[in-house]
Design a protein around this motif. Sequence first.
Motif, PDB file in Angstrom:
ATOM      1  N   LEU A   1      -4.424   6.897   2.516  1.00  0.00           N
ATOM      2  CA  LEU A   1      -3.932   5.526   2.467  1.00  0.00           C
ATOM      3  C   LEU A   1      -4.546   4.899   1.226  1.00  0.00           C
ATOM      4  O   LEU A   1      -5.756   4.623   1.188  1.00  0.00           O
ATOM      5  N   ASP A   2      -3.706   4.725   0.194  1.00  0.00           N
ATOM      6  CA  ASP A   2      -4.199   4.421  -1.145  1.00  0.00           C
ATOM      7  C   ASP A   2      -5.226   5.492  -1.536  1.00  0.00           C
ATOM      8  O   ASP A   2      -4.886   6.657  -1.595  1.00  0.00           O
ATOM      9  N   SER A   3      -6.478   5.137  -1.722  1.00  0.00           N
ATOM     10  CA  SER A   3      -7.457   6.137  -2.184  1.00  0.00           C
ATOM     11  C   SER A   3      -8.329   6.683  -1.061  1.00  0.00           C
ATOM     12  O   SER A   3      -9.203   7.527  -1.303  1.00  0.00           O
ATOM     13  N   VAL A   4      -8.101   6.258   0.172  1.00  0.00           N
ATOM     14  CA  VAL A   4      -8.967   6.655   1.290  1.00  0.00           C
ATOM     15  C   VAL A   4      -8.289   7.756   2.094  1.00  0.00           C
ATOM     16  O   VAL A   4      -7.124   7.616   2.499  1.00  0.00           O
ATOM     17  N   ALA A   5      -9.018   8.838   2.346  1.00  0.00           N
ATOM     18  CA  ALA A   5      -8.494   9.962   3.120  1.00  0.00           C
ATOM     19  C   ALA A   5      -8.817   9.783   4.598  1.00  0.00           C
ATOM     20  O   ALA A   5      -9.911   9.315   4.954  1.00  0.00           O
TER      21      ALA A   5
ATOM     22  N   ASP B   1      -6.389   1.353  10.665  1.00  0.00           N
ATOM     23  CA  ASP B   1      -6.492   0.790   9.321  1.00  0.00           C
ATOM     24  C   ASP B   1      -5.130   0.472   8.706  1.00  0.00           C
ATOM     25  O   ASP B   1      -5.064  -0.278   7.723  1.00  0.00           O
ATOM     26  N   LEU B   2      -4.051   1.008   9.278  1.00  0.00           N
ATOM     27  CA  LEU B   2      -2.730   0.572   8.828  1.00  0.00           C
ATOM     28  C   LEU B   2      -2.520  -0.906   9.160  1.00  0.00           C
ATOM     29  O   LEU B   2      -1.804  -1.615   8.448  1.00  0.00           O
ATOM     30  N   ALA B   3      -3.134  -1.362  10.242  1.00  0.00           N
ATOM     31  CA  ALA B   3      -3.138  -2.778  10.602  1.00  0.00           C
ATOM     32  C   ALA B   3      -1.728  -3.358  10.687  1.00  0.00           C
ATOM     33  O   ALA B   3      -1.443  -4.438  10.180  1.00  0.00           O
ATOM     34  N   VAL B   4      -0.843  -2.622  11.340  1.00  0.00           N
ATOM     35  CA  VAL B   4       0.536  -3.069  11.541  1.00  0.00           C
ATOM     36  C   VAL B   4       0.674  -3.596  12.967  1.00  0.00           C
ATOM     37  O   VAL B   4      -0.202  -3.377  13.808  1.00  0.00           O
TER      38      VAL B   4
ATOM     39  N   ARG C   1       0.827  -1.201   0.000  1.00  0.00           N
ATOM     40  CA  ARG C   1       0.000   0.000   0.000  1.00  0.00           C
ATOM     41  C   ARG C   1       0.864   1.254   0.000  1.00  0.00           C
ATOM     42  O   ARG C   1       2.062   1.214   0.283  1.00  0.00           O
ATOM     43  N   ARG C   2       0.223   2.398  -0.322  1.00  0.00           N
ATOM     44  CA  ARG C   2       0.902   3.689  -0.344  1.00  0.00           C
ATOM     45  C   ARG C   2       0.177   4.667   0.574  1.00  0.00           C
ATOM     46  O   ARG C   2      -1.056   4.718   0.608  1.00  0.00           O
ATOM     47  N   LEU C   3       0.965   5.414   1.337  1.00  0.00           N
ATOM     48  CA  LEU C   3       0.424   6.435   2.232  1.00  0.00           C
ATOM     49  C   LEU C   3       0.981   7.771   1.783  1.00  0.00           C
ATOM     50  O   LEU C   3       2.203   7.941   1.678  1.00  0.00           O
ATOM     51  N   HIS C   4       0.093   8.718   1.478  1.00  0.00           N
ATOM     52  CA  HIS C   4       0.532   9.997   0.909  1.00  0.00           C
ATOM     53  C   HIS C   4       0.071  11.158   1.787  1.00  0.00           C
ATOM     54  O   HIS C   4      -1.057  11.186   2.291  1.00  0.00           O
ATOM     55  N   GLY C   5       1.003  12.115   1.981  1.00  0.00           N
ATOM     56  CA  GLY C   5       0.686  13.316   2.742  1.00  0.00           C
ATOM     57  C   GLY C   5       1.601  14.449   2.331  1.00  0.00           C
ATOM     58  O   GLY C   5       2.406  14.308   1.387  1.00  0.00           O
ATOM     59  N   PRO C   6       1.536  15.583   3.021  1.00  0.00           N
ATOM     60  CA  PRO C   6       2.369  16.733   2.654  1.00  0.00           C
ATOM     61  C   PRO C   6       3.840  16.487   2.972  1.00  0.00           C
ATOM     62  O   PRO C   6       4.198  15.570   3.718  1.00  0.00           O
ATOM     63  N   ALA C   7       4.697  17.312   2.386  1.00  0.00           N
ATOM     64  CA  ALA C   7       6.118  17.276   2.747  1.00  0.00           C
ATOM     65  C   ALA C   7       6.241  17.449   4.252  1.00  0.00           C
ATOM     66  O   ALA C   7       5.565  18.294   4.845  1.00  0.00           O
ATOM     67  N   ALA C   8       7.100  16.635   4.877  1.00  0.00           N
ATOM     68  CA  ALA C   8       7.152  16.578   6.342  1.00  0.00           C
ATOM     69  C   ALA C   8       8.343  17.353   6.873  1.00  0.00           C
ATOM     70  O   ALA C   8       9.485  16.993   6.609  1.00  0.00           O
TER      71      ALA C   8
END
Length: 506
Positions: free
Chosen positions: A92-96, A106-109, A71-78
């Motif tokens: 997280l993928d297509s879910v905000a 939901d990361l389920a780690v 999966r891919r997790l996308h956010g602003p420059a940190a």
Amino acid sequence: MHRPHPAEAEVADELAAVRPALLSRYAAELPGARAAVLTRLWRALAHEPLPWITGRDPGPEGLTLRLRDGRRLHGPAADPYATAAYVTAVRLDSVAYDHPARLMTDLAVPHCVGFAAELGHSVASLALSRADQAPRTKDPQEWPAADWEWEQRVVDGHPYHPGCRSRPGFSVAEQLAYGPEHRPRVELGMLPVRVDECLVTGVWPDNMRDGERLLLPVHPWQAAHVLKRTCEERLTAHPLMSLRTLALSGGPHVKTALSARLTSSVRDISRYSIALSATLSAFAQSLAARADGLLHVTRTLGAATAESADLAAVLRESPQTYASTARGERVMPVAALATTALPESPAWLADFTRLTLTVGLRLLELGVALEAHGQNLLVVLSATGAPLRLVYRDLADIRVSPARLARHGIPVPDLSGRIVTDDVTTLRRKLFGSLVAGALAGTAGSAPALGTALETAVRDLPRTPDLLALLEEPLPAKALTLMRMSPGTPGDQWARLPNPLRPQAR
């Protein structure tokens, strides 16, 4: 998005019963609290060595994290040094996600469930803390007079920990009654214990004795939930930033045992720290004398434990001792500086940074690494707000290098255990992680501001190996989220943050 989290609803229900007038303000503060905790969590995801993150790809539209499961997790420059809440949602993928607890669930780690619960509690408690504040300006004319009032201005807790306001085990009524940001007066219990049943170091005051018994100050939460005792005698006190340490009215500060997990740790007082307290205090006084008048260390007056970490107390001087009211001086924790307008001046921030690095690096060279984060480190300001001197308190987590002390002809104190180390990495992590990545970064509020202040401050400092490491290597910082998600790994774990003195970090 924007669905109430169960922890938020639980706090709302309790608040309706004990302080209904705060309900509307609490609800209004929830979005900002979610963003504040999510920003802290995003910093951790972007920079800590979490084993389930396999790659980090910066781009023109922000940062993408690659997870082990694809999966891919996308956010602003940190920005690892930012304190403003700039992350309102990540994908997280297509879910905000706009709530850190739901994202973590939901990361389920591994170990995400318990940590997600802490994040939910942190959001709700932070909103509660913010809801209970009166309007306040940064005007020096309205600055507090008492040291404990400065402590209570720090509303948001740790500037980088996602569990900045997590207080599991505390009801809403107890948060309102004991949390420093709620400005209560707390009635400490005084529990009598026979002297021959206690380990005592330093001088225990006469007004806390009853014949052959010591009267040990006990936090009311501890008395009710852990000791399950009632105390007839009481002392009125004002809670400080750490919640378990309080300023006695007209007297010293007292650190109490508090066997609850706050932010990261269970706040008890070990027999080890009680046994070393007098030796450390005397050693610190002699060391402060080598800092050219730029450092004071609050003396430990007395410490006692009834053979249990659940029943112990430490009495310390008030930092107010080291500010001259006749000259209009004020002393405040570094964490409270952000509640003033001072850090907004680049010149002031550079002067403050120079002062702290001069002292911190000098002591490190001599053989002592301070844990100089914004709670332990205080600054004495002139009547005009200029940083004059530093005050340090709470010696329990410093590190002492016998080899460095001996190199400078300083008598090595009779110490043992975790405090003693000659490991260079450990010593530098302790100081740089707390002072630069903690106190200074939290005061500056961003990588550009921190980098500019450091660049100005280091020009005239001696080029010691420690300073060169600070200038040239990544900056160590405690991996606070990794530590919370690694229950089987004791001790500190570390992240390596971009060096704020390098262009790519700014």
